[in-house]
Write a protein that holds these residues in place. Sequence first.
Motif, PDB file in Angstrom:
ATOM      1  N   VAL A 164      43.069  47.748  45.115  1.00 14.58           N
ATOM      2  CA  VAL A 164      41.717  48.215  44.819  1.00 14.58           C
ATOM      3  C   VAL A 164      41.593  49.625  45.380  1.00 14.58           C
ATOM      4  CG1 VAL A 164      39.249  47.798  45.102  1.00 14.58           C
ATOM      5  CG2 VAL A 164      40.844  45.863  44.987  1.00 14.58           C
ATOM      6  N   LEU A 165      41.339  50.600  44.492  1.00 16.28           N
ATOM      7  CA  LEU A 165      41.237  51.996  44.893  1.00 16.28           C
ATOM      8  C   LEU A 165      39.844  52.505  44.557  1.00 16.28           C
ATOM      9  CD1 LEU A 165      44.372  51.891  43.132  1.00 16.28           C
ATOM     10  CD2 LEU A 165      44.574  53.396  45.114  1.00 16.28           C
ATOM     11  N   VAL A 166      39.125  52.937  45.569  1.00 16.67           N
ATOM     12  CA  VAL A 166      37.760  53.425  45.385  1.00 16.67           C
ATOM     13  C   VAL A 166      37.786  54.939  45.500  1.00 16.67           C
ATOM     14  CG1 VAL A 166      35.376  53.321  46.193  1.00 16.67           C
ATOM     15  CG2 VAL A 166      36.861  51.312  46.406  1.00 16.67           C
ATOM     16  N   GLY A 167      37.293  55.610  44.442  1.00 15.36           N
ATOM     17  CA  GLY A 167      37.258  57.060  44.430  1.00 15.36           C
ATOM     18  C   GLY A 167      35.852  57.588  44.597  1.00 15.36           C
ATOM     19  N   GLU A 168      35.709  58.896  44.374  1.00 12.21           N
ATOM     20  CA  GLU A 168      34.386  59.501  44.491  1.00 12.21           C
ATOM     21  C   GLU A 168      33.451  58.901  43.446  1.00 12.21           C
ATOM     22  OE1 GLU A 168      34.781  63.677  43.744  1.00 12.21           O
ATOM     23  OE2 GLU A 168      36.303  63.352  42.207  1.00 12.21           O
ATOM     24  N   HIS A 169      32.145  58.979  43.720  1.00 12.62           N
ATOM     25  CA  HIS A 169      31.100  58.366  42.883  1.00 12.62           C
ATOM     26  C   HIS A 169      31.252  56.844  42.846  1.00 12.62           C
ATOM     27  CE1 HIS A 169      30.378  62.464  41.723  1.00 12.62           C
ATOM     28  NE2 HIS A 169      31.508  62.546  41.037  1.00 12.62           N
ATOM     29  N   ASP A 170      31.988  56.285  43.828  1.00 12.20           N
ATOM     30  CA  ASP A 170      32.191  54.830  43.931  1.00 12.20           C
ATOM     31  C   ASP A 170      32.833  54.231  42.686  1.00 12.20           C
ATOM     32  OD1 ASP A 170      31.150  54.544  46.526  1.00 12.20           O
ATOM     33  OD2 ASP A 170      29.096  54.556  45.751  1.00 12.20           O
ATOM     34  N   LEU A 171      33.650  55.023  42.002  1.00 18.05           N
ATOM     35  CA  LEU A 171      34.390  54.498  40.862  1.00 18.05           C
ATOM     36  C   LEU A 171      35.601  53.728  41.370  1.00 18.05           C
ATOM     37  CD1 LEU A 171      34.227  57.529  38.417  1.00 18.05           C
ATOM     38  CD2 LEU A 171      32.742  55.521  38.535  1.00 18.05           C
ATOM     39  N   VAL A 172      35.846  52.593  40.742  1.00 18.17           N
ATOM     40  CA  VAL A 172      36.874  51.670  41.227  1.00 18.17           C
ATOM     41  C   VAL A 172      37.985  51.531  40.196  1.00 18.17           C
ATOM     42  CG1 VAL A 172      37.357  49.300  41.966  1.00 18.17           C
ATOM     43  CG2 VAL A 172      35.184  50.388  42.582  1.00 18.17           C
ATOM     44  N   GLU A 173      39.216  51.540  40.644  1.00 20.43           N
ATOM     45  CA  GLU A 173      40.359  51.228  39.794  1.00 20.43           C
ATOM     46  C   GLU A 173      41.118  50.069  40.417  1.00 20.43           C
ATOM     47  OE1 GLU A 173      42.591  53.681  37.630  1.00 20.43           O
ATOM     48  OE2 GLU A 173      41.221  55.389  37.549  1.00 20.43           O
ATOM     49  N   ASN A 174      41.472  49.098  39.597  1.00 30.30           N
ATOM     50  CA  ASN A 174      42.228  47.934  40.058  1.00 30.30           C
ATOM     51  C   ASN A 174      43.571  47.897  39.358  1.00 30.30           C
ATOM     52  OD1 ASN A 174      39.989  46.977  41.577  1.00 30.30           O
ATOM     53  ND2 ASN A 174      39.104  46.137  39.713  1.00 30.30           N
ATOM     54  N   ARG A 175      44.624  47.690  40.107  1.00 30.57           N
ATOM     55  CA  ARG A 175      45.968  47.594  39.548  1.00 30.57           C
ATOM     56  C   ARG A 175      46.724  46.456  40.231  1.00 30.57           C
ATOM     57  NH1 ARG A 175      44.014  50.144  36.309  1.00 30.57           N
ATOM     58  NH2 ARG A 175      44.621  52.124  35.363  1.00 30.57           N
ATOM     59  N   ILE A 176      47.548  45.773  39.460  1.00 27.75           N
ATOM     60  CA  ILE A 176      48.405  44.727  40.016  1.00 27.75           C
ATOM     61  C   ILE A 176      49.793  45.309  40.236  1.00 27.75           C
ATOM     62  CG2 ILE A 176      49.477  42.482  39.593  1.00 27.75           C
ATOM     63  CD1 ILE A 176      47.000  41.736  37.969  1.00 27.75           C
ATOM     64  N   ILE A 177      50.350  45.106  41.435  1.00 26.40           N
ATOM     65  CA  ILE A 177      51.687  45.603  41.734  1.00 26.40           C
ATOM     66  C   ILE A 177      52.583  44.440  42.154  1.00 26.40           C
ATOM     67  CG2 ILE A 177      50.852  47.876  42.454  1.00 26.40           C
ATOM     68  CD1 ILE A 177      51.371  46.962  45.364  1.00 26.40           C
ATOM     69  N   ASP A 178      53.878  44.616  41.993  1.00 26.96           N
ATOM     70  CA  ASP A 178      54.860  43.646  42.475  1.00 26.96           C
ATOM     71  C   ASP A 178      55.139  43.908  43.947  1.00 26.96           C
ATOM     72  OD1 ASP A 178      55.226  42.408  39.976  1.00 26.96           O
ATOM     73  OD2 ASP A 178      56.582  44.021  39.347  1.00 26.96           O
ATOM     74  N   LEU A 179      55.242  42.846  44.722  1.00 29.05           N
ATOM     75  CA  LEU A 179      55.521  42.955  46.151  1.00 29.05           C
ATOM     76  C   LEU A 179      56.985  42.650  46.432  1.00 29.05           C
ATOM     77  CD1 LEU A 179      52.457  41.001  47.616  1.00 29.05           C
ATOM     78  CD2 LEU A 179      52.744  43.482  47.474  1.00 29.05           C
ATOM     79  N   PRO A 180      57.558  43.355  47.378  1.00 29.41           N
ATOM     80  CA  PRO A 180      58.906  42.976  47.817  1.00 29.41           C
ATOM     81  C   PRO A 180      58.896  41.572  48.420  1.00 29.41           C
ATOM     82  CG  PRO A 180      58.299  45.165  48.615  1.00 29.41           C
ATOM     83  CD  PRO A 180      57.055  44.549  48.061  1.00 29.41           C
ATOM     84  N   ALA A 181      59.973  40.883  48.264  1.00 31.30           N
ATOM     85  CA  ALA A 181      60.073  39.519  48.812  1.00 31.30           C
ATOM     86  C   ALA A 181      59.843  39.548  50.316  1.00 31.30           C
ATOM     87  CB  ALA A 181      61.447  38.932  48.492  1.00 31.30           C
ATOM     88  N   GLY A 182      59.080  38.588  50.793  1.00 32.14           N
ATOM     89  CA  GLY A 182      58.858  38.463  52.232  1.00 32.14           C
ATOM     90  C   GLY A 182      57.678  39.248  52.759  1.00 32.14           C
ATOM     91  N   THR A 183      56.925  39.914  51.888  1.00 30.34           N
ATOM     92  CA  THR A 183      55.772  40.679  52.351  1.00 30.34           C
ATOM     93  C   THR A 183      54.721  39.744  52.940  1.00 30.34           C
ATOM     94  OG1 THR A 183      56.134  42.314  50.607  1.00 30.34           O
ATOM     95  CG2 THR A 183      53.981  42.315  51.674  1.00 30.34           C
ATOM     96  N   THR A 184      54.229  40.100  54.135  1.00 23.82           N
ATOM     97  CA  THR A 184      53.225  39.274  54.798  1.00 23.82           C
ATOM     98  C   THR A 184      51.837  39.854  54.587  1.00 23.82           C
ATOM     99  OG1 THR A 184      53.354  40.487  56.881  1.00 23.82           O
ATOM    100  CG2 THR A 184      54.922  38.672  56.570  1.00 23.82           C
ATOM    101  N   ASN A 185      50.813  39.015  54.830  1.00 25.04           N
ATOM    102  CA  ASN A 185      49.433  39.493  54.703  1.00 25.04           C
ATOM    103  C   ASN A 185      49.140  40.592  55.718  1.00 25.04           C
ATOM    104  OD1 ASN A 185      48.832  37.739  52.614  1.00 25.04           O
ATOM    105  ND2 ASN A 185      48.091  36.120  53.971  1.00 25.04           N
ATOM    106  N   SER A 186      49.710  40.488  56.887  1.00 25.53           N
ATOM    107  CA  SER A 186      49.469  41.502  57.906  1.00 25.53           C
ATOM    108  C   SER A 186      50.055  42.849  57.481  1.00 25.53           C
ATOM    109  CB  SER A 186      50.059  41.066  59.253  1.00 25.53           C
ATOM    110  OG  SER A 186      51.466  40.923  59.150  1.00 25.53           O
ATOM    111  N   GLN A 187      51.168  42.821  56.780  1.00 26.34           N
ATOM    112  CA  GLN A 187      51.758  44.071  56.295  1.00 26.34           C
ATOM    113  C   GLN A 187      50.889  44.710  55.210  1.00 26.34           C
ATOM    114  OE1 GLN A 187      55.539  42.374  55.331  1.00 26.34           O
ATOM    115  NE2 GLN A 187      56.571  43.370  57.063  1.00 26.34           N
TER     116      GLN A 187
END
Length: 359
Positions: A164-187
Amino acid sequence: MVLRTPADTDIYASLDERAGEIFRRIVESYLERGEPLGSRNLSRILPISLSPASVRNVMADLEALGLIYSPHVSAGRLPTQMGLRFFVDAFMRVGGVSDEDRASIERHVHRPGHGQSVETMMTEASSMLSGVSRGAGIVITTKSDSILKHVEFIRLEPTKALVVLVGEHDLVENRIIDLPAGTTNSQLTEAGNFLNAHLAGNTILEARTKLERLRQTVRQELDQLSQDLVERGLAVWSGGNDASNPTRLIVRGRANLLEGLAGAEDVDRLRMLFDDLEKKDSLIELLNLAETGPGVRIFIGSENKLFSLSGSSLIVAPYRDGEERIMGAVGVIGPTRLNYSRIVPMVDYTAQLMSQLSR
């Protein structure tokens, strides 16, 4: 409204009043019903008194000029691609946008509210054009270098996350990305915190430059996995890894083009068209088509190489920012029997609204 379709004055000068009227009736019948119009029916609807034999003589002259043709022996006549172009240039009356169509456009094309996505507005504009044209609505947009305010990574699956990327004027862009194996929520949290602490308030270009300078800091503060997420997040925001060509295409209403086709060959041609449209070279080509001069451009059938196989027409207009730079284009792809006189002013008005929103 500027309509860039220069008429063929030589052909126009060669038509007398009755030939022009017969030609106009044949084209209008085709645009309305998609069927050939014969001499007997023509003689009944003409405002001047002509026998079917006299109508056939005029039709033969129009056929010799390349404006109409007979799809079958003893059938009525249809306009050729050249005839459609001539009709659009010389006969079509383009008025303003009706109150009903204007209200529909303004309902869909407006500045996004708080937390809404620019892409949502673009998609609605594309869907609206599809609905009114019964073709496919297209919106082509280039990425502006917006200021980044906030970044957040949200896990969707073990190997996928929503950025979730919020830019000026509070415009929002949402993108789905692939995560490397083993990625934790804390990371994921750590990567978002790093971006917000070091890069918020910068444009994406500035953020990339700053990220290069902070590369050593990144290595110290984050492990290799989190660093990868940081870089992936920026790549998503700027439209992919190819930062030199961050062009996007939104198409809605493809199914409209598949309805009523004659057979599998037509369907295959249209699929080839959409395959071409989704290639970046074709996106740039469409922008180039819209870019030269102001106003709406109309391309019929093989007049443009993108449509040489599909037999489709394109009505397209550019939209610009406050410095008159091309930001993208809006338009309609459809069969050659589009309702040009209605769709042209709608595309033009939509482009005007998009230009206002880009300033």
